[in-house]
Scaffold this active site. Structure first.
Site, PDB file in Angstrom:
ATOM      1  N   GLU A  52      54.808  -1.622  43.860  1.00  0.00           N
ATOM      2  CA  GLU A  52      55.615  -1.869  42.664  1.00  0.00           C
ATOM      3  C   GLU A  52      57.089  -1.531  42.904  1.00  0.00           C
ATOM      4  O   GLU A  52      57.969  -2.228  42.419  1.00  0.00           O
ATOM      5  CB  GLU A  52      55.074  -1.079  41.464  1.00  0.00           C
ATOM      6  CG  GLU A  52      53.792  -1.660  40.881  1.00  0.00           C
ATOM      7  CD  GLU A  52      53.970  -3.075  40.311  1.00  0.00           C
ATOM      8  OE1 GLU A  52      55.104  -3.477  39.999  1.00  0.00           O
ATOM      9  OE2 GLU A  52      52.947  -3.788  40.211  1.00  0.00           O
ATOM     10  N   GLN A  57      62.489  -5.296  44.063  1.00  0.00           N
ATOM     11  CA  GLN A  57      63.594  -5.849  44.827  1.00  0.00           C
ATOM     12  C   GLN A  57      63.446  -7.315  45.121  1.00  0.00           C
ATOM     13  O   GLN A  57      64.424  -8.036  45.178  1.00  0.00           O
ATOM     14  CB  GLN A  57      63.659  -5.166  46.199  1.00  0.00           C
ATOM     15  CG  GLN A  57      63.749  -3.718  46.181  1.00  0.00           C
ATOM     16  CD  GLN A  57      65.168  -3.276  45.940  1.00  0.00           C
ATOM     17  OE1 GLN A  57      65.385  -2.208  45.453  1.00  0.00           O
ATOM     18  NE2 GLN A  57      66.127  -4.111  46.254  1.00  0.00           N
ATOM     19  N   GLY A  96      67.013  -4.178  50.384  1.00  0.00           N
ATOM     20  CA  GLY A  96      68.111  -3.977  49.440  1.00  0.00           C
ATOM     21  C   GLY A  96      68.064  -2.646  48.714  1.00  0.00           C
ATOM     22  O   GLY A  96      67.154  -1.849  48.939  1.00  0.00           O
ATOM     23  N   TYR A 135      58.827  -0.018  33.102  1.00  0.00           N
ATOM     24  CA  TYR A 135      57.913  -1.042  33.614  1.00  0.00           C
ATOM     25  C   TYR A 135      56.964  -0.474  34.688  1.00  0.00           C
ATOM     26  O   TYR A 135      55.738  -0.658  34.628  1.00  0.00           O
ATOM     27  CB  TYR A 135      58.687  -2.247  34.197  1.00  0.00           C
ATOM     28  CG  TYR A 135      57.774  -3.060  35.081  1.00  0.00           C
ATOM     29  CD1 TYR A 135      56.801  -3.877  34.511  1.00  0.00           C
ATOM     30  CD2 TYR A 135      57.799  -2.927  36.472  1.00  0.00           C
ATOM     31  CE1 TYR A 135      55.892  -4.562  35.297  1.00  0.00           C
ATOM     32  CE2 TYR A 135      56.892  -3.604  37.259  1.00  0.00           C
ATOM     33  CZ  TYR A 135      55.938  -4.417  36.673  1.00  0.00           C
ATOM     34  OH  TYR A 135      55.043  -5.072  37.445  1.00  0.00           O
ATOM     35  N   ASP A 153      56.714  -7.681  33.081  1.00  0.00           N
ATOM     36  CA  ASP A 153      57.673  -8.042  34.123  1.00  0.00           C
ATOM     37  C   ASP A 153      58.204  -9.442  33.806  1.00  0.00           C
ATOM     38  O   ASP A 153      57.933  -9.997  32.735  1.00  0.00           O
ATOM     39  CB  ASP A 153      57.013  -7.969  35.511  1.00  0.00           C
ATOM     40  CG  ASP A 153      55.929  -9.023  35.706  1.00  0.00           C
ATOM     41  OD1 ASP A 153      55.602  -9.737  34.725  1.00  0.00           O
ATOM     42  OD2 ASP A 153      55.408  -9.141  36.828  1.00  0.00           O
TER      43      ASP A 153
END
Ligand code: SF4
Length: 361
Positions: A52, A57, A96, A135, A153
């Site tokens: 998750e 990303q 990232g 989330y 999501d």
């Protein structure tokens, strides 16, 4: 049977029937994913949490190899908590937002320190851990522990926008879409983990962006966007504002032996803790650019008149490539020399990878 109604919409959705159809479909078509327990298996909270965080990303396809690599190196949360920070950052390179990797490490340490290496199973406790927000805590609660939680999501938002034909654009419609999702998740204790994953799979494979595959959809009889023939238009999005542009120089500096000067960026700030090439400041006006003081003494020249463009969340960056040879002065803390042949392009975040690739050509 409970029914729900969108503002000004004279139509109903039968929640129980919808859930039954969606779960039947999920039982036949569920995706096999490296971090997902197979039908009948107990989910591993470490796998669910790790995936998750990585999925915040990027896409499922991109995360697969990273997830496998992380499990090979750090098979459980204790191993990850004990990981060397630099090694962890290097393994994260390409995913990232390095702040997330740092939080991943902090979170693993907290799970070991506070919970003896066992993830807590309530949304509230999970949300108190580093890097776990609304989330992610809901997703872990539902998927890892099969406890009711509203898991919203981007996939679930898209499905809600279409099922209820919500025309208000994102992001303003987010609270509304969450409220609609709550109708399906709230208090549903039978298979909450499967329900969350069924919505995710529906959004990822059938109710996809731009071109929904409505003929394959197990809940199409409830879908108002399909009935109104506007499914492909939803969810609407507010026009993005143009990002501010910044400019900078990026340097390939070599010493008399051909070793290259690299930089470990400070932990705090953008791309914190990552491996980098030296750069100037990044400024809104290219005329204001100057060299970092420690490379003032050496002659720098433009490298092939090349530049790279990179887009961050809050600004676009244009870096022009510059080169200097035979640097002899002392370098400041955080900078170090590396033989050219030992430079591994994979160890850099994407913005620097682009430049390193050009310099190494
Ligand atoms: Fe999405 Fe089409 Fe299914 Fe509606 S019918 S939920 S738009 S795939």
């Amino acid at each position: 049977m409970p029914t729900v109604r969108e503002n000004n919409k004279p139509s109903d959705v039968n929640v129980e029937e919808f859930r039954g159809q969606l779960l039947d479909w999920y039982d036949r078509h569920r995706r096999v994913l490296p971090w997902r327990a197979l039908s009948g298996q107990t989910p591993n909270p470490y796998h669910v949490w790790l995936s998750e965080i990585m999925l915040q990303q990027t896409t499922v396809g991109a995360v697969g190899p990273y997830f496998t690599k992380f499990l090979d190196k750090w098979p459980d949360v204790q191993a990850l908590a004990a990981a060397d920070q630099d090694e962890l950052m290097e393994a994260w390179a390409g995913l990232g937002y390095y702040a997330r990797a740092r939080n991943l490490h902090k979170c693993a340490k907290e799970v070991v320190r506070l919970y003896g290496g066992k993830f807590p199973n309530t949304k509230e406790e999970l949300q108190n851990l580093p890097g776990i927000g609304d989330y992610t805590s809901a997703a872990i609660t539902a998927i890892a522990f099969n406890k009711p939680a509203t898991v919203v999501d981007g996939n679930v938002e898209r499905v809600m926008a279409r099922i209820f034909a919500v025309k208000q654009p994102l992001p303003k419609s987010k609270p509304k879409l969450k409220e609609l999702a709550t109708l399906f998740f709230n208090g549903y204790a039978n298979r909450p983990g499967d329900l969350a994953q069924a919505f995710m799979d529906l959004g990822a494979g059938v109710c996809i962006a731009k071109t929904p595959r409505c003929s394959l959809c197990p809940v199409s009889n409830h879908c108002h966007a399909l009935a109104e023939d506007i499914a492909a238009d939803l969810p609407r999005k507010e026009k993005k504002k143009k990002k501010p542009q910044k400019y900078g120089h990026i340097y390939w500096i070599t010493d008399g032996n051909g070793s290259v000067l690299l930089h470990r960026r400070p932990d705090k700030g953008l791309l914190g803790g990552t491996l980098a090439l030296p750069t100037s400041q990044w400024l809104a006006d290219s005329k204001d650019l100057s060299r970092p003081s420690f490379i003032e003494a050496v002659k720098c020249e433009s490298y092939k008149k090349a530049h790279i463009d990179h887009s961050f969340t809050h600004f676009d960056l244009k870096l022009t490539l510059r080169r200097a040879e035979n640097y002899t002065a002392t370098v400041p803390e955080g900078y170090f020399w590396t033989p050219r042949e030992e430079i591994e392009i994979q160890s850099f975040p994407t913005v620097f990878k682009k430049a390193v690739a050009i310099f190494l050509k």
